[in-house]
Design an enzyme around this catalytic site. Sequence first.
Site, mmCIF file in Angstrom:
data_model
loop_
_atom_site.group_PDB
_atom_site.id
_atom_site.type_symbol
_atom_site.label_atom_id
_atom_site.label_comp_id
_atom_site.label_asym_id
_atom_site.label_seq_id
_atom_site.Cartn_x
_atom_site.Cartn_y
_atom_site.Cartn_z
ATOM 1 N N ASP A 8 0.856 -1.187 0.000
ATOM 2 C CA ASP A 8 0.000 0.000 0.000
ATOM 3 C C ASP A 8 0.890 1.234 0.000
ATOM 4 O O ASP A 8 1.757 1.381 0.881
ATOM 5 C CB ASP A 8 -0.904 0.019 1.230
ATOM 6 C CG ASP A 8 -1.994 -1.047 1.159
ATOM 7 O OD1 ASP A 8 -2.079 -1.738 0.125
ATOM 8 O OD2 ASP A 8 -2.747 -1.183 2.135
ATOM 9 N N ASP A 129 -14.933 -3.162 -1.301
ATOM 10 C CA ASP A 129 -14.534 -2.976 0.091
ATOM 11 C C ASP A 129 -15.798 -2.745 0.901
ATOM 12 O O ASP A 129 -16.552 -1.803 0.625
ATOM 13 C CB ASP A 129 -13.586 -1.786 0.226
ATOM 14 C CG ASP A 129 -12.390 -1.906 -0.723
ATOM 15 O OD1 ASP A 129 -11.911 -3.039 -0.915
ATOM 16 O OD2 ASP A 129 -11.947 -0.876 -1.257
#
Length: 257
Positions: A8, A129
Site C-alpha cells: 500500500d 470494500d
Amino acid sequence: MDVIPAIDLLEGKCVRLYQGDYQQSEVFSEDPVAMAQHWQQMGAPWLHLVDLDGAKTGEPTNLGIIAQIAEALSIPIQVGGGLRSRDRVAALLALGVQRAILGTVALENPDLVRSLCQEFPGQILVGIDARHGKVATRGWLETSSTDALSLAQRMEGCGVSAIIYTDIQRDGTLSGPNLPALREMATALSIPVIASGGISSITDLLSLLSLEMEGVSGAIVGRALYTHNLNFKEALQAVGPGRLQDVPGPWGSTAIG
C-alpha cells in the site's frame, strides 16, 4: 490458491492502515521498489499495489513509483486506487501493469466499467470494500447503502475478470478473513473471488483454501507479512499454486482482480 503480497503506497512509502483509517497508518518501508523486489525474490506469483493517495483523492498519485516497480519486476502486478476514468486506466496499463482494479467507479459509473472490460479484456478487476456488508468508496471514507454482494453480481454482468473482496473491519487487524461473506459471494458468482483483509496465519489460508472449490481463488496478504506473523514461503508451501493462472488474459494463459 495464490498468495499475493500487498504493498500500500501512501506519500511514496509502504504502509498499512488499520481498518482503513488513514490516521492509523504504519510505515513498513520507505523504498517500495526494494520491497516489491523482495516479494518477487520470495516467490510471489503476483504483486498487489494500492495507491492510497489516489483512492482518497481520485487522482492516481504514485504512478512514478508504480512505473518503477513494473519495470523492476518480472512477475505481473495489479494496481488499484483512484482509477475513475478511461484515461487513467489506460495510462496505468501502459506502464506495464497487467490488471487494473476499479473501486469507487464500479458503484458510481457501471457503464464505464463495462466499456473498460470490452476495451481491455481480462485486465479489469473490481475491488469491493465492505463495512458491515455495505460498499465503501473513495478510499473507504464513505459508506454507501449498496450491498457488497449486489454490486459484485452487477460487476460480473459488466464482464470483470474477478472480484477482490475486502472486509474493512478486519483489514489490518490480523483477526482472520470474513469466511461467511466470502463463501456467500463466491457461491453467488461464476467469476473468481480474491480474499483480502484480516489474513494473519497459515490457518487462515487453509480456511480460505477450503473455499477454493466454491470460487475463492486467491488471498491478498499485507500486515501479517510485514509483522512476521506469517512467513511467506511457508504460506506458499501450505496452499500451493492456484487457479488464478487459469483465467484467460491478454498476456497469455495467465490472468486472474
